[in-house]
Design an enzyme around this catalytic site. Structure first.
Site, PDB file in Angstrom:
ATOM      1  N   ASP A   1      83.664  36.525 -75.791  1.00  0.00           N
ATOM      2  CA  ASP A   1      83.643  37.862 -76.450  1.00  0.00           C
ATOM      3  C   ASP A   1      83.551  39.111 -75.268  1.00  0.00           C
ATOM      4  OD1 ASP A   1      83.160  36.644 -79.038  1.00  0.00           O
ATOM      5  OD2 ASP A   1      81.467  35.970 -78.157  1.00  0.00           O
TER       6      ASP A   1
ATOM      7  N   HIS B   1      77.300  34.982 -81.817  1.00  0.00           N
ATOM      8  CA  HIS B   1      78.623  34.869 -81.767  1.00  0.00           C
ATOM      9  C   HIS B   1      79.259  34.774 -82.826  1.00  0.00           C
ATOM     10  CE1 HIS B   1      82.400  33.320 -80.286  1.00  0.00           C
ATOM     11  NE2 HIS B   1      82.265  32.042 -81.086  1.00  0.00           N
TER      12      HIS B   1
END
Ligand code: NAX
Length: 328
Positions: A159, A187
């Site tokens: 990410d 996440h």
């Protein structure tokens, strides 16, 4: 010559495993001076496929690789592990409720945590990649009471890397000019990529961008939904980029963050920034000598606070759910 570092990889026959193992064996995980011993864990039906991957690794004749062992027994695969990359997980299949998903993964990560507790080396470092990564890490950690809690981490580096590239594309700044970006929280789609403390060649990134609409309506959703977008276009989930992020995560943990910069790792909260203690949540962290510290003292504006709180609330719910299943 240095003693080999034992790296255990679970889900070794999967697509991330295939993109990851060659890079570990070539020295990209731990550096060009560190010999590596690989231990692969797979479920019994996938042992043969793991064997095939191991044959190919052998055929690369990597000078740093001292051997590969394959097992379907966590007690064997984690024996003496210095680094454990927990990639194999139970994916969500059609019609599966969240509770079923958490329970199925509990069946994987609880015994693996126990095996790490009982057999890994004293300096074990664990990275959980398999989803739901943060909560899987929580389950493994809870099953390993003799291992210091901070050794259990989950991956938000993909990410982080996705956010770096989006910011670079928006501003035209080279990636190497961007520092201090942060992924906060889970996440998952609730994650919060924060550019308010990021810098572009030393200037505040949010000020350089100066476009809150882009931030709220493009940047954040693009980063948070990138995994789904890759599936849509590629026809398969992120694999090489995920493997790359796993390499980055461990490499940074072992070798340190550059002066003046930090990275994002999901780590057990010590209560920093109001994140309930023990939740494995992503934070800005610096690393040095194989240890990490959560960056302290950042001021969070209302925009950031709301988003961090939402993602942390999701983590707290997941923790309640796995507690309810008796996994903690
Ligand atoms: P694959 O389905 O290709 O491979 C998973 C492998 O794990 C399979 O070979 C399977 O046999 C093995 N496995 C299952 N249970 C196991 C167990 N108990 N012990 C050992 N091995 C076991 O999935 P892949 O694309 O490689 O993705 C792996 C995981 O990474 C998934 O959970 C996925 O959701 C997760 N991801 C996490 C990301 C992150 O940023 N944290 C991004 C990429 C990826 O989606």
């Amino acid at each position: 010559p240095r003693t080999p570092v034992t790296v255990t990889v679970t889900g070794a026959a999967g697509q991330i495993g295939y993109a990851l193992l060659f890079r570990i064996a070539s020295g990209q995980l731990l550096g060009p001076d560190t010999p590596v011993r690989l231990k692969l864990l797979e479920i019994t039906p996938a042992l043969k496929a793991a064997e095939g991957t191991a044959m190919e690794i052998d055929d690369c004749a990597f000078p740093l690789l001292t051997g590969i062992d394959i097992s379907d027994d966590p007690n064997v695969a984690f024996d003496g592990a210095n680094v454990a990359l927990l990639v194999g997980a139970r994916p969500r299949t059609k019609g599966m409720e969240r509770g079923d998903l958490l329970e199925a993964n509990g069946g994987i990560f609880k015994p693996q945590g126990r095996a790490i507790n009982d057999h890994a080396a004293d300096d074990i470092k664990v990275l959980v990649v398999g989803n739901p990564a943060n909560t899987n890490a929580l389950i493994a950690r809870a099953a390993a009471p003799d291992v210091p809690a901070e050794r259990f981490t989950a991956m938000t580096r993909l990410d982080h890397n996705r956010a770096l590239t989006q910011l670079s594309k928006k501003t035209g700044a080279p990636l190497s000019d961007i520092t201090r970006l942060t992924i906060w929280g889970n996440h998952s789609a609730t994650q919060y990529p924060d550019i308010f403390h990021a810098e572009i060649a030393g200037k505040n990134a949010a000020e350089v961008v100066n476009d809150e609409t882009w931030l709220a309506e493009e940047f954040i959703p693009t980063v948070a939904k990138r995994g789904a977008a890759v599936i849509e276009v590629r026809g398969a989930s992120s694999a090489a980029s995920a493997a790359n992020a796993a390499i980055d995560h461990v490499h940074t943990w072992v070798n340190g963050t550059p002066e003046g910069d930090w990275t994002s790792m999901a780590v057990p909260s010590d209560g920093s920034y109001g994140v309930p203690e023990g939740l494995i949540s992503s934070f800005p962290v610096t690393t040095e000598d194989g240890a990490y510290e959560i960056v302290q003292g950042l001021e969070l504006n209302a925009f950031s606070r709301t988003r961090i709180d939402a993602s942390v609330a999701e983590l707290a719910e997941e923790r309640e759910a796995v507690r309810g299943l008796g996994l903690l």
